[in-house]
Scaffold this active site. Structure first.
Site, mmCIF file in Angstrom:
data_model
loop_
_atom_site.group_PDB
_atom_site.id
_atom_site.type_symbol
_atom_site.label_atom_id
_atom_site.label_comp_id
_atom_site.label_asym_id
_atom_site.label_seq_id
_atom_site.Cartn_x
_atom_site.Cartn_y
_atom_site.Cartn_z
ATOM 1 C CB ALA A 67 -0.894 -0.022 1.232
ATOM 2 N N GLY A 112 0.635 -4.886 0.894
ATOM 3 C CA GLY A 112 -0.537 -4.951 0.014
ATOM 4 C C GLY A 112 -0.252 -5.687 -1.296
ATOM 5 C CD GLU A 135 1.716 -5.346 5.760
ATOM 6 O OE1 GLU A 135 2.512 -6.245 6.100
ATOM 7 O OE2 GLU A 135 0.911 -5.467 4.821
HETATM 8 N N1 CAA Z 1 4.558 3.121 -0.924
HETATM 9 C C1 CAA Z 1 4.953 4.262 -1.512
HETATM 10 N N2 CAA Z 1 6.070 4.380 -2.233
HETATM 11 C C2 CAA Z 1 6.852 3.302 -2.347
HETATM 12 C C3 CAA Z 1 6.518 2.074 -1.754
HETATM 13 C C4 CAA Z 1 5.305 1.997 -1.016
HETATM 14 N N3 CAA Z 1 4.867 0.860 -0.451
HETATM 15 N N4 CAA Z 1 7.492 1.188 -2.026
HETATM 16 C C5 CAA Z 1 8.397 1.834 -2.769
HETATM 17 N N5 CAA Z 1 8.020 3.125 -2.979
HETATM 18 C C6 CAA Z 1 8.715 4.163 -3.717
HETATM 19 C C7 CAA Z 1 9.922 4.686 -2.947
HETATM 20 O O1 CAA Z 1 9.534 5.641 -1.994
HETATM 21 C C8 CAA Z 1 10.762 5.244 -4.058
HETATM 22 O O2 CAA Z 1 10.245 6.505 -4.415
HETATM 23 P P1 CAA Z 1 11.245 7.736 -4.763
HETATM 24 O O3 CAA Z 1 12.015 7.248 -5.969
HETATM 25 O O4 CAA Z 1 10.318 8.852 -5.062
HETATM 26 O O5 CAA Z 1 12.112 7.907 -3.572
HETATM 27 C C9 CAA Z 1 10.497 4.295 -5.214
HETATM 28 O O6 CAA Z 1 9.271 3.622 -4.910
HETATM 29 C C10 CAA Z 1 11.572 3.234 -5.379
HETATM 30 O O7 CAA Z 1 11.728 2.570 -4.120
HETATM 31 P P2 CAA Z 1 13.136 2.430 -3.366
HETATM 32 O O8 CAA Z 1 14.058 3.542 -3.735
HETATM 33 O O9 CAA Z 1 12.842 2.210 -1.925
HETATM 34 O O10 CAA Z 1 13.672 1.080 -4.051
HETATM 35 P P3 CAA Z 1 14.692 0.037 -3.413
HETATM 36 O O11 CAA Z 1 15.068 -0.875 -4.523
HETATM 37 O O12 CAA Z 1 15.788 0.712 -2.661
HETATM 38 O O13 CAA Z 1 13.837 -0.784 -2.331
HETATM 39 C C11 CAA Z 1 11.886 -1.949 -1.529
HETATM 40 C C12 CAA Z 1 12.739 -1.576 -2.766
HETATM 41 C C13 CAA Z 1 12.676 -2.896 -0.638
HETATM 42 C C14 CAA Z 1 10.650 -2.694 -2.055
HETATM 43 C C15 CAA Z 1 11.499 -0.674 -0.757
HETATM 44 O O14 CAA Z 1 10.969 0.260 -1.666
HETATM 45 C C16 CAA Z 1 10.482 -0.914 0.319
HETATM 46 O O15 CAA Z 1 10.818 -1.430 1.381
HETATM 47 N N6 CAA Z 1 9.214 -0.495 0.072
HETATM 48 C C17 CAA Z 1 8.166 -0.560 1.069
HETATM 49 C C18 CAA Z 1 7.695 -1.992 1.312
HETATM 50 C C19 CAA Z 1 6.623 -2.009 2.387
HETATM 51 O O16 CAA Z 1 6.870 -1.692 3.541
HETATM 52 N N7 CAA Z 1 5.400 -2.403 2.002
HETATM 53 C C20 CAA Z 1 4.272 -2.469 2.914
HETATM 54 C C21 CAA Z 1 3.493 -1.203 2.865
HETATM 55 S S1 CAA Z 1 2.248 -1.134 4.099
HETATM 56 C C22 CAA Z 1 0.946 -2.046 3.509
HETATM 57 O O17 CAA Z 1 1.006 -2.607 2.433
HETATM 58 C C23 CAA Z 1 -0.254 -2.063 4.398
HETATM 59 C C24 CAA Z 1 -1.350 -2.963 3.992
HETATM 60 O O18 CAA Z 1 -1.279 -4.165 4.167
HETATM 61 C C25 CAA Z 1 -2.579 -2.441 3.486
#
Ligand code: CAA
Length: 261
Positions: A67, A112, A135
């Site tokens: 998400a 998500g 999460e």
């Molecule tokens: N939401 C918003 N933006 C996100 C995102 C997310 N879940 N995941 C990645 N992005 C964005 C980053 O902010 C980044 O944006 P900018 O270029 O503007 O800075 C872009 O996508 C590329 O991401 P990274 O630079 O972080 O890429 P990376 O290769 O270094 O890392 C990753 C990849 C390990 C997947 C890392 O992006 C990450 O940990 N993302 C979040 C994963 C996460 O925590 N997901 C759970 C979300 S909560 C949820 O889903 C709740 C639910 O159940 C409803």
């Protein structure tokens, strides 16, 4: 024209592909993406000619990285509940589609994104796929059905372990725990999905639909009720032209020509 955040395309007759298309945010699910997904799923549901849906994420890095954290950051309790419900609607609608739905996971399927993959009937992963419910790292539990669908897919202890530690698993481990059914090279992911979709599309459409309903509903029933449900589905098929054609074709030693009726 602006890029569509969700693209629904007919790849071949009866085979649709649903693409989450926000590669700049690793296809993170914001409210607008959830709305677009819901509409696209409704389009597939309304298409009587649909046979299989493939679900994938744009770009070469992620299926869906979760998400949208930027959008969730400032939600209050009421808004968070509404956001969760919007996600739940998408997952339920995907799961309720009458046709088989296959997730093609090319990279990160986190939060998500893992929940979206779990709402599909099964998951095919590329060697680069990474799954997890991270999460708890953000101070929240899963909110789009992950606690329940991961539990049902991999069992309570494994689901609990993954959800409470936020540990991510690579494709081979996902295969070993039954989260995915197959791991293929990155370049072969779409072709593998398409080959399976073509196999399904060639079968009796009503039979596939009745079988999917039985598997889906039966999973949440006790065995006796689930088997009674299967009997009803089995009997229903005998009112169809497809059953007559399928059996006649076998006895006449020729391929069946199913109509879906
Ligand atoms: N939401 C918003 N933006 C996100 C995102 C997310 N879940 N995941 C990645 N992005 C964005 C980053 O902010 C980044 O944006 P900018 O270029 O503007 O800075 C872009 O996508 C590329 O991401 P990274 O630079 O972080 O890429 P990376 O290769 O270094 O890392 C990753 C990849 C390990 C997947 C890392 O992006 C990450 O940990 N993302 C979040 C994963 C996460 O925590 N997901 C759970 C979300 S909560 C949820 O889903 C709740 C639910 O159940 C409803």
């Amino acid at each position: 024209m602006a890029e569509q955040i969700v693209v629904l395309e007919q790849v071949e007759t009866g085979i649709h592909r649903l693409l989450v298309n926000r590669p700049q945010a690793l296809n993170a699910l914001n409210a607008a993406t959830l709305d677009a997904l819901e509409q696209a799923i409704a389009t597939v549901a309304a298409d009587a000619a649909s046979r299989v849906l493939l679900v994938s994420g744009a770009g070469d890095k992620a299926f869906v990285a979760g998400a949208d954290i930027a959008e969730m950051q400032s939600l209050n309790t009421a808004h968070a509940a509404a956001f969760s419900r919007a996600g739940m609607r998408v997952m339920h609608a995907l799961e309720a589609l009458p046709v088989p739905v296959i997730a093609l996971v090319n990279g990160y399927a986190l939060g998500g994104g893992c929940e979206l993959a779990l709402a599909c009937d099964w998951i095919i992963a590329s060697e680069r796929a990474v799954f997890g419910q991270p999460e708890v790292n953000l101070g929240i539990p899963p909110g789009f059905g992950g606690t329940q669908r991961l539990l049902r897919r991999v069992g309570r202890a494994r689901a609990m372990g993954l959800i409470t530690t936020g540990r991510q698993v690579r494709a081979e481990e996902a295969l070993a725990i039954g989260l995915v059914t197959q791991v293929v090279p990155v370049a072969a992911l779409m072709d593998t999905g398409l080959a399976i979709a073509r196999t399904i599309a060639a079968k009796g459409p009503l039979a596939v639909k009745l079988a999917k309903q039985a598997v889906r509903h039966g999973a949440d029933l006790d065995l006796a009720r689930a088997c009674a449900y299967e009997t009803a589905q089995f009997a229903q098929a005998f009112a169809s032209a497809d059953q007559k054609e399928g059996m006649r074709a076998f006895l006449e030693k020729r391929p069946a020509r199913f109509s879906g009726a």
